[in-house]
Design an enzyme around this catalytic site. Structure first.
Site, PDB file in Angstrom:
ATOM      1  N   HIS A 114       8.178 138.321   0.523  1.00 16.69           N
ATOM      2  CA  HIS A 114       8.826 137.726  -0.644  1.00 16.69           C
ATOM      3  C   HIS A 114       9.296 136.315  -0.301  1.00 16.69           C
ATOM      4  O   HIS A 114       9.957 136.104   0.716  1.00 16.69           O
ATOM      5  CB  HIS A 114      10.029 138.570  -1.075  1.00 16.69           C
ATOM      6  CG  HIS A 114      10.901 137.894  -2.096  1.00 16.69           C
ATOM      7  ND1 HIS A 114      12.230 137.609  -1.876  1.00 16.69           N
ATOM      8  CD2 HIS A 114      10.620 137.429  -3.347  1.00 16.69           C
ATOM      9  CE1 HIS A 114      12.735 137.002  -2.942  1.00 16.69           C
ATOM     10  NE2 HIS A 114      11.781 136.890  -3.843  1.00 16.69           N
ATOM     11  N   SER A 115       8.914 135.339  -1.112  1.00 16.96           N
ATOM     12  CA  SER A 115       9.412 133.974  -0.994  1.00 16.96           C
ATOM     13  C   SER A 115       9.151 133.412   0.410  1.00 16.96           C
ATOM     14  O   SER A 115       8.005 133.258   0.812  1.00 16.96           O
ATOM     15  CB  SER A 115      10.901 133.946  -1.351  1.00 16.96           C
ATOM     16  OG  SER A 115      11.383 132.646  -1.504  1.00 16.96           O
ATOM     17  N   MET A 116      10.195 133.131   1.188  1.00 13.25           N
ATOM     18  CA  MET A 116      10.002 132.643   2.556  1.00 13.25           C
ATOM     19  C   MET A 116       9.158 133.613   3.360  1.00 13.25           C
ATOM     20  O   MET A 116       8.337 133.198   4.197  1.00 13.25           O
ATOM     21  CB  MET A 116      11.355 132.429   3.247  1.00 13.25           C
ATOM     22  CG  MET A 116      11.259 131.909   4.674  1.00 13.25           C
ATOM     23  SD  MET A 116      12.868 131.773   5.507  1.00 13.25           S
ATOM     24  CE  MET A 116      13.156 133.503   5.941  1.00 13.25           C
TER      25      MET A 116
END
Length: 285
Positions: free
Chosen positions: A99-101
């Site tokens: 997720h994301s990073m």
């Protein structure tokens, strides 16, 4: 479903992880976003019972150790830690979810070691942040000046857990009370007078150097696994030209957009996200 805790070592420092389901099931490694922790996958893991899920806390996050005094938090160092964890698990090949990073760090690992990753799920993230070559001197200048001015200080103490949860709701991305409480289950440490964050404040420092867009495209192009990109309807504004180029670089990619914000897998749409992941892993497998 009961989760369990495991501890791994990377460069002599503890990497904590939350695990779900029987270890004999197909392996799925989960990588959280910036300033989050492994609990971000709590709701999703309950819906993915056909997989042995290991969600690690990145260094400086959750229950994992902080980097040594005087060290920065570099994205590439997180990739080292991920590899250390899967090697200690004995996984020669595994599905990856970020997720994301976590999707950015997963991109670097999957591109550098494509033989290790069988499937790759990106949740509201498509590779790491970049900078142009021309921006590099300014990026380094900002990081150098910030590092010179930084000094350890007493952490903020929240007198009650509820106050800390409210603060997390109003963080970098807005969260519901339920989502904030889940993340705070792994991001608070009780001290005299209340609670403090377990996260190292150095995590918030600016990067001293960023990959260029052409480098990220090369990593994306080197991924051999099928890729699923789940985007949030209320995601961050992004340059469509950059997104289109990144998607075009991936050999096999399927995309879909689901209701919710940046934490849709934890907040608004865990059921829909889980259904998409199950269908993708089943079809790709």
């Amino acid at each position: 479903m009961v989760s369990s805790e495991r501890v791994f070592l990377s460069k002599g420092r503890k990497i904590a992880a939350r695990c779900w389901n029987d270890p004999s099931l197909p392996p799925l490694l989960a990588l959280h976003g910036w300033q989050d922790n492994a609990a971000t996958f709590d709701r999703l893991a309950l819906l993915l019972g056909d997989y042995h899920i290991v969600a690690m806390d990145f260094a400086g996050h959750g229950f994992s150790d902080w980097r040594a005094e005087g060290m920065r938090y570099h994205t590439l160092d997180h990739v080292d830690d991920v590899l250390a964890v899967v090697n200690q698990l004995g996984w020669t090949q595994f599905a990856l979810m970020g997720h994301s990073m976590g999707a950015g760090i997963g991109t670097l690992l999957a591109g550098a070691m494509p033989e290790r990753v069988s499937h790759f799920v990106m949740i509201d993230g498509l590779g790491p942040y970049t900078g142009t070559a021309e921006e590099s001197p300014g990026i380094l200048r900002t990081a150098l000046l910030e590092w010179q001015e930084w000094a350890p200080r007493d952490e903020r103490v929240f007198t009650t857990r509820e106050i800390a949860v409210t603060a997390r709701q109003r963080g970098f991305t807005p969260l519901s009370t339920q989502a904030a409480e889940i993340l705070c289950s792994r991001s608070l440490h009780e001290v005299n007078g209340g609670f403090i964050w377990t996260m190292d404040r150095r995590v918030r420092h600016h990067s001293s150097l960023r990959l260029t867009e052409s480098q990220v495209l090369a990593f994306l192009g080197a991924i051999e696994a099928p890729v699923l990109l789940i985007r949030a309807e209320k995601s961050f504004p992004v340059d469509p030209v950059i997104i289109d180029a990144r998607l075009a670089a991936i050999q096999r990619v399927h995309t879909l957009t689901l209701p919710g914000g940046h934490h849709l897998h934890l907040d608004e749409s865990p059921d829909a996200v889980a259904a998409a992941i199950r269908a993708f892993l089943s079809a790709a497998g």
